[in-house]
Design an enzyme around this catalytic site. Sequence first.
Site, PDB file in Angstrom:
ATOM      1  N   ASN A  12       1.622   3.118  -2.547  1.00 55.48           N
ATOM      2  CA  ASN A  12       0.957   4.093  -3.430  1.00 55.48           C
ATOM      3  C   ASN A  12      -0.290   4.657  -2.758  1.00 55.48           C
ATOM      4  OD1 ASN A  12       2.196   4.362  -6.288  1.00 55.48           O
ATOM      5  ND2 ASN A  12       2.400   2.192  -5.779  1.00 55.48           N
ATOM      6  N   HIS A  33       1.615   0.660 -13.125  1.00 51.77           N
ATOM      7  CA  HIS A  33       2.378  -0.544 -13.475  1.00 51.77           C
ATOM      8  C   HIS A  33       3.872  -0.207 -13.476  1.00 51.77           C
ATOM      9  CE1 HIS A  33       3.011  -4.457 -15.314  1.00 51.77           C
ATOM     10  NE2 HIS A  33       3.941  -3.853 -16.041  1.00 51.77           N
ATOM     11  N   ARG A  46      -5.887  -8.868  -8.624  1.00 51.66           N
ATOM     12  CA  ARG A  46      -7.001  -9.575  -9.281  1.00 51.66           C
ATOM     13  C   ARG A  46      -7.347  -8.852 -10.573  1.00 51.66           C
ATOM     14  NH1 ARG A  46      -8.301 -14.275  -6.130  1.00 51.66           N
ATOM     15  NH2 ARG A  46      -7.123 -13.812  -4.241  1.00 51.66           N
ATOM     16  N   GLY A  48       0.775  -1.242   0.000  1.00 53.22           N
ATOM     17  CA  GLY A  48       0.000   0.000   0.000  1.00 53.22           C
ATOM     18  C   GLY A  48       0.802   1.284   0.000  1.00 53.22           C
ATOM     19  N   ASN A  97      -4.781   2.148 -13.320  1.00 52.34           N
ATOM     20  CA  ASN A  97      -3.816   1.260 -12.656  1.00 52.34           C
ATOM     21  C   ASN A  97      -2.422   1.840 -12.813  1.00 52.34           C
ATOM     22  OD1 ASN A  97      -2.856  -1.201 -11.424  1.00 52.34           O
ATOM     23  ND2 ASN A  97      -2.166  -1.856 -13.442  1.00 52.34           N
TER      24      ASN A  97
HETATM   25  C1  GRF Z   1       3.480  -1.090  -7.523  1.00 51.44           C
HETATM   26  O1  GRF Z   1       4.830  -1.295  -7.849  1.00 51.44           O
HETATM   27  C2  GRF Z   1       2.632  -0.999  -8.747  1.00 51.44           C
HETATM   28  O2  GRF Z   1       3.317  -0.528  -9.852  1.00 51.44           O
HETATM   29  C3  GRF Z   1       2.207  -2.430  -8.969  1.00 51.44           C
HETATM   30  O3  GRF Z   1       2.049  -2.959  -7.683  1.00 51.44           O
HETATM   31  C4  GRF Z   1       2.905  -2.281  -6.780  1.00 51.44           C
HETATM   32  C5  GRF Z   1       2.088  -1.861  -5.605  1.00 51.44           C
HETATM   33  O4  GRF Z   1       2.889  -1.371  -4.597  1.00 51.44           O
HETATM   34  N1  GRF Z   1       0.985  -2.487  -9.729  1.00 51.44           N
HETATM   35  P1  GRF Z   1       2.272  -0.754  -3.276  1.00 51.44           P
HETATM   36  O5  GRF Z   1       1.368  -1.805  -2.650  1.00 51.44           O
HETATM   37  O6  GRF Z   1       1.508   0.468  -3.660  1.00 51.44           O
HETATM   38  O7  GRF Z   1       3.457  -0.447  -2.421  1.00 51.44           O
END
Ligand code: GRF
Length: 206
Positions: free
Chosen positions: A16, A113, A95, A14, A111
């Site tokens: 982000n 990535h 998912r 989490g 999303n």
């Molecule tokens: C991130 O690196 C994102 O690019 C990918 O999953 C990861 C999530 O990281 N889709 P976090 O849970 O936000 O630390």
Amino acid sequence: MKHLPIAILGSGKGSNCRAILERIRSGDLAAETRLVVSDALDAPILDIAREFGVANVYLPPGRFRTRLEPAVEEQLVRMLRDAGVELVVLAGFMRVLHEPTLKAFPRRIINIHPSLLPKFPGIESWKQAFVAGETVTGCTVHYVEEQIDHGRILAQKEVTILPNDTAESLHARIQILEHELYPAVIADFCKRYNEASQQNGGWPDK
Ligand code: GRF
């Protein structure tokens, strides 16, 4: 300024989600997190939501590994609608979303990535870039569509791969940029949401 109602969906640590919630708390981002949803009961993202006083839900995913059970996905859509969510933000949600959600939120699911899409879709993309001997990789924010990691690209940031990098050090640098890029893209949606509500038009545009 109207605040854009968002939901954040994640399965893991989490970081982000934290970056987004911090920007909202500091007043930099005109969004309001109505809900944080996780398919993993013990995911730290749920603790982060609690820390920020945001409503959070564990959604038991059902018997499949990479998708939600159809009845569960319908339940997710109901939850998002009941919460008045206008933008669904995937942040490490493991998912694949299917028609019920995609149809309910067309061009309103995004999303992040960890590669410069269309290069290296799929899992552990930073490792894929590292192993492939790339000199530059990065992160991408894109719309979520039926085919995984293939929706229209909204924004990207580049990261140089250094000679002394490991896959882990590279991933850490990509994540630092993710925490800047994702709130910036959401800020753009907030702006468009406000413009659209003033003109009484639909949003987001194509
Ligand atoms: C991130 O690196 C994102 O690019 C990918 O999953 C990861 C999530 O990281 N889709 P976090 O849970 O936000 O630390």
